[in-house]
Design a protein around this motif. Structure first.
Motif, short mmCIF file in Angstrom:
data_model
loop_
_atom_site.label_atom_id
_atom_site.label_comp_id
_atom_site.label_asym_id
_atom_site.label_seq_id
_atom_site.Cartn_x
_atom_site.Cartn_y
_atom_site.Cartn_z
N GLN A 79 0.85 -1.18 0.00
CA GLN A 79 0.00 0.00 0.00
C GLN A 79 0.89 1.23 0.00
OE1 GLN A 79 -1.79 -1.85 3.25
NE2 GLN A 79 -2.36 -3.35 1.72
N MET A 86 -0.02 2.59 -7.44
CA MET A 86 -0.17 1.22 -6.95
C MET A 86 0.48 0.28 -7.95
SD MET A 86 -3.54 0.75 -4.78
CE MET A 86 -4.98 1.23 -5.66
N ASP A 622 -6.79 6.98 -1.81
CA ASP A 622 -7.41 5.96 -2.63
C ASP A 622 -8.27 6.62 -3.70
OD1 ASP A 622 -10.30 6.04 -1.87
OD2 ASP A 622 -9.50 5.58 0.11
N SER A 796 -11.74 -5.22 -0.15
CA SER A 796 -10.75 -4.34 -0.79
C SER A 796 -11.39 -3.49 -1.88
CB SER A 796 -9.59 -5.17 -1.36
OG SER A 796 -10.07 -6.02 -2.37
#
Ligand SMILES: [Zn+2]
Length: 818
Positions: A79, A86, A622, A796
């Motif tokens: 992460q 990513m 994110d 996730s």
């Protein structure tokens, strides 16, 4: 020849695109001590951050050994605490962070071709995805090329299942590699396992354990020459792992490291891993004469005037160049050149007028050469590409010579700048690197070599520098960047996941960026059958290098759920360009550019929704808010300070981003406000938090409305079966009917950091587990509280939503709409 190129690459690491290292007298002395040590040690583990920087620094700085760390992966699957990168892009950052760490602790860095595909629980699972044979080949090649006398495993090969499968796999492979090389030339003498109290249930258990075959090292020595203790250097090295938040505090005072012997013979004194290995110059046939000169330099080192040793050093250089063994010759030649350069105060630099150029572009270069010693030095020539400039200039004391060269064009055989391991598409578990010479290298070095040929006190020595770019940044002053070659035009989809909740058309934006003046042409977008893209092509006309133009297409989805991958081609001057340029620019690492085929994913969902306004508190970055906006939600990013009863009243749902509870300590203080909001009818969706390795689950009971404890359970198989243990729960039917097919095409994992214990007010919805494991029910918990709902989920979503995974969208919408 292969070997020579290899070593040349690794030794010049520090010259690449970072500000050049300039050594003080103390550091030069330290380097001379290292030059006079002939022995090496290789540390083996699986990820960036696994390495014990204390030991690497100890071997490099105290023992003076050639020390290296091979991380089997680049840490792609972890992460990212500092940005959105990513997967492979995260691996690019971690590669640079490791190089930075090694430049602090003095080690070298290698990586195998293994891809960090994410968590696996046992090594068998790891070897199903990695090509075990290839990883072993890389490790064997690394040992043959680097020739460690001693190998140290971070992990225990005998305890599968107690740690990440990659970890145990690294130790197993290290043993297998040791067995393969042991009967060949120059085998390693010993293999150790770096054990520690962490591998035991408690400190007491470790204290009692049998250590009769251990080497014990007090690794926290103090280096007057460097002004630091080993623990301080190690902490600073470890603190370079910024994207993982691994800042560390320096430790002073004696501290033991324990090495359990696994293969080879135990040193009698149990203190020195090199015991019985000749690490002086007499190790090699030509070494006696070289050692006599260099040991004298070390003994009589003149800290006031290191240049006074140039005659002896050039004499040693000539002898070293005649060493028969490629390995010792190339290693020691590069090392002594570095010392000669530093002793003479020589500064050599080749700077481009531009940070990037194209294959047809022109740029200027400037060269600087200065001798800051009283020694006799002549710059004989500067060579680069097919050019040869500056014939025989004497370099007088402390007078800089500058040369300029205009309108340079990159030779046609030079490829676009791109991390070598990303040039070919990888498999699920492995990078594809056809060129064997590149394997294990952290990156390519000296892609644009400039050779300065000098005569130093009668000896001709050439020094290779890489073309670099530098500029003055108002905040940071002199800043170095890598010089790169890029395509004439790059293209990208600013929104690379398009999610259609119905069959209304959407705009598809394409960004065209010219890296060349006067770029003209057309753009076309391709989609699968059933999807309609209009118009067929759009012209672009960009005047200046660096400018961008955004063109808009319209994409109409089919009437039924479907997926497609969009690609884009810009055509200019009869050539097609379909690559995207990704720039990774953080202050702590060298700027990176990555080229990859520009693609966007379009998904037509079968989706119902009714809510509008959602607040999102970002933890670690994110991409979920972007994804939710796509399907028509209005997302407001909020900070912890914005969490007040008054503010929250305008939102129907509040989402807490991944790890926000870890990264925003003040969030705990907002428990009352959030619970009040839920009581009044709102929905709070809390995404996963991380918990420590040892000890108890993290207790969220003071934060959630009811008792809730989070553990470390996860389901890493993305195809793991999902059982609906609460089939009548509203979340499975409203507004979208969730079925088994919603768990198809997930990526990397189902979820992580599941709840471990919860009040019976929480209702679990799913049960899932990896192969050979017991069912886990903590992936999604929903509690009705007052008029609203509190949700904890380790699912996730942060991976699935940016990927456009259709079922994950439908499930997340149902949570939002609770
Ligand atoms: Zn690890």
């Amino acid at each position: 020849m292969k070997l020579k190129a290899f070593l040349f690459f690794i030794i010049s690491i520090n010259l690449f695109a970072q500000a050049p290292k300039k050594l003080s007298s103390n550091q030069i002395y330290h380097e001379i001590q290292k030059l006079n040590f002939l022995g090496s040690v290789l540390y083996v583990a699986a990820h960036p951050d696994d390495e014990n920087t204390k030991l690497i620094s100890y071997f490099s700085n105290e023992v003076k050994a050639n020390s290296a760390y091979i991380s089997l992966t680049r840490g792609d699957g972890g992460q990212n605490l500092i940005g959105p990168e990513m997967g492979e892009l995260l691996g690019v950052i971690r590669t640079q962070e490791l190089l930075k760490a090694r430049s602090v602790d003095g080690g070298k860095q290698f990586f195998s071709r293994a891809y960090d595909f994410g968590f696996s629980k046992v090594p068998e699972e790891t070897f199903e995805i990695w090509d075990k044979q290839q990883v072993l080949e890389d490790l064997v090649q690394c040992i043959r090329d680097f020739r460690p006398d001693v190998i140290i495993n971070r992990f225990d090969h005998r305890t599968p299942g107690t740690t990440h499968g990659h970890h145990t796999a690294s130790a197993i492979l290290s043993l297998e590699a040791f067995e393969i090389v042991k009967n060949g030339p120059n085998p390693p003498r010993r293999l150790f396992y770096n054990t520690s109290p962490w591998a035991f249930p408690s400190q007491e258990a470790f204290d009692k354990a049998d250590k009769s075959n251990h080497v014990t090292i007090d690794a926290n020595v103090f280096y007057p020459i460097l002004g630091k203790s080993n623990g301080e250097i190690a902490a600073f090295s470890r603190s370079q792992h910024k994207c993982q938040g691994f800042g560390a505090i320096g430790i002073r005072g004696s501290e033991n490291e324990y090495l359990e012997l696994i293969k080879g013979d135990l040193p009698n004194g149990k203190k020195d891993v090199f015991e019985g290995i000749n690490t002086s110059w007499t190790r090699i046939p030509e070494g006696k004469a070289i050692g006599e000169v260099l040991e004298r330099v070390e003994k009589n080192f003149n800290f006031q005037n290191p240049a006074s040793h140039l005659k002896e050093l050039t004499q040693a250089y000539v002898l070293i160049k005649d060493i028969q063994d490629d390995y010792w010759r190339s290693q020691k030649v590069e090392h002594i050149k570095k010392i000669i350069l530093a002793c003479s105060g020589l500064y050599l630099e080749a700077v481009s007028s531009t940070e990037n150029t194209t294959k047809s572009g022109k740029f200027d270069m400037s060269f600087e050469a200065i001798n800051r010693s009283k020694s006799n030095i002549t710059l004989k020539e500067i060579r680069f590409f097919d050019k040869n400039i500056s014939k025989n200039h004497v370099l007088p004391y402390n007078k800089a010579l500058y040369f300029k060269e205009k309108d340079i064009v990159i030779p046609s055989n030079i490829e676009y700048s791109n991390p070598y391991w990303l040039k070919t598409e990888r498999t699920k578990g492995m990078f594809v690197v056809e060129n064997q010479k590149l394997r294990n290298l952290p990156q390519t070095e000296n892609d644009f070599p400039v050779t300065f040929v000098l005569d130093i006190e009668g000896t001709t020595i050439d020094f290779t520098k890489n073309i670099t770019y530098k500029f003055n940044s108002p905040e940071n002053g002199e800043t170095y960047r890598p010089f790169v070659v890029l395509p004439d035009v790059v293209v990208s989809f600013p929104n690379n996941v398009l999610v259609f909740g119905d069959d209304k058309p959407k705009e598809v934006l394409v960004k065209v960026k010219a890296l060349q003046n006067n770029s003209k042409g057309t753009v076309t977008v391709q989609a699968a059958k059933g999807w309609t893209i209009a118009p067929a092509e759009i012209p672009f006309d960009i005047q200046r290098k660096g400018e961008e133009s955004i063109v808009k297409f319209t994409l109409t989805p089919p009437s039924k759920p479907d997926n497609t991958t969009l690609s884009v081609v810009a055509q200019t001057n009869g050539k097609n360009y379909d690559q995207e340029l990704i720039e990774i620019d953080y202050e702590h690492i060298s700027k990176q550019t990555v080229l990859k085929k520009a693609q966007a994913k379009a998904t037509r969902l079968d989706l119902k929704k009714s809510k509008q306004n959602i607040a999102y508190l970002m933890g670690a970055t994110d991409e979920i808010p972007k994804g939710l906006e796509q399907i028509g939600y209005s997302i407001q990013l909020i900070s912890v300070d914005d969490i007040t009863a008054e503010n929250l009243a305008q939102f129907e749902t509040v989402m807490i981003g991944i790890r926000a509870y870890n990264t925003l300590p003040e969030l705990k203080l907002k428990a009352r406000v959030l619970n009040q909001y839920v009581e009044n009818g709102g929905t709070v969706i809390m995404q996963y938090i991380t918990t420590g390795y040892r000890g108890k689950p993290t207790d969220l009971s003071d934060f959630a409305p009811y008792m809730l404890k989070i553990g470390r359970e996860r389901v890493t198989e993305e195809e793991a079966e999902v059982a609906f243990i609460n089939p009548n729960h509203k979340v499975l039917s409203y507004p979208n009917k969730i079925t088994q097919s919603d768990f198809n095409h997930w990526i990397q994992e189902r979820g992580l950091y599941f709840a471990a214990q919860w009040s019976n007010k929480f209702e679990p919805v799913f049960s899932m587990h990896d192969t050979n494991e017991s069912p886990k029910e903590g992936a999604l918990l929903i509690a009705k509280h007052g008029k609203g709902h509190f949700v904890y989920t380790g699912i996730s979503f942060f991976r699935q939503i940016p990927n456009g995974t259709d079922g994950a969208y439908r499930l997340l919408v149902n949570l939002i709409e609770l």
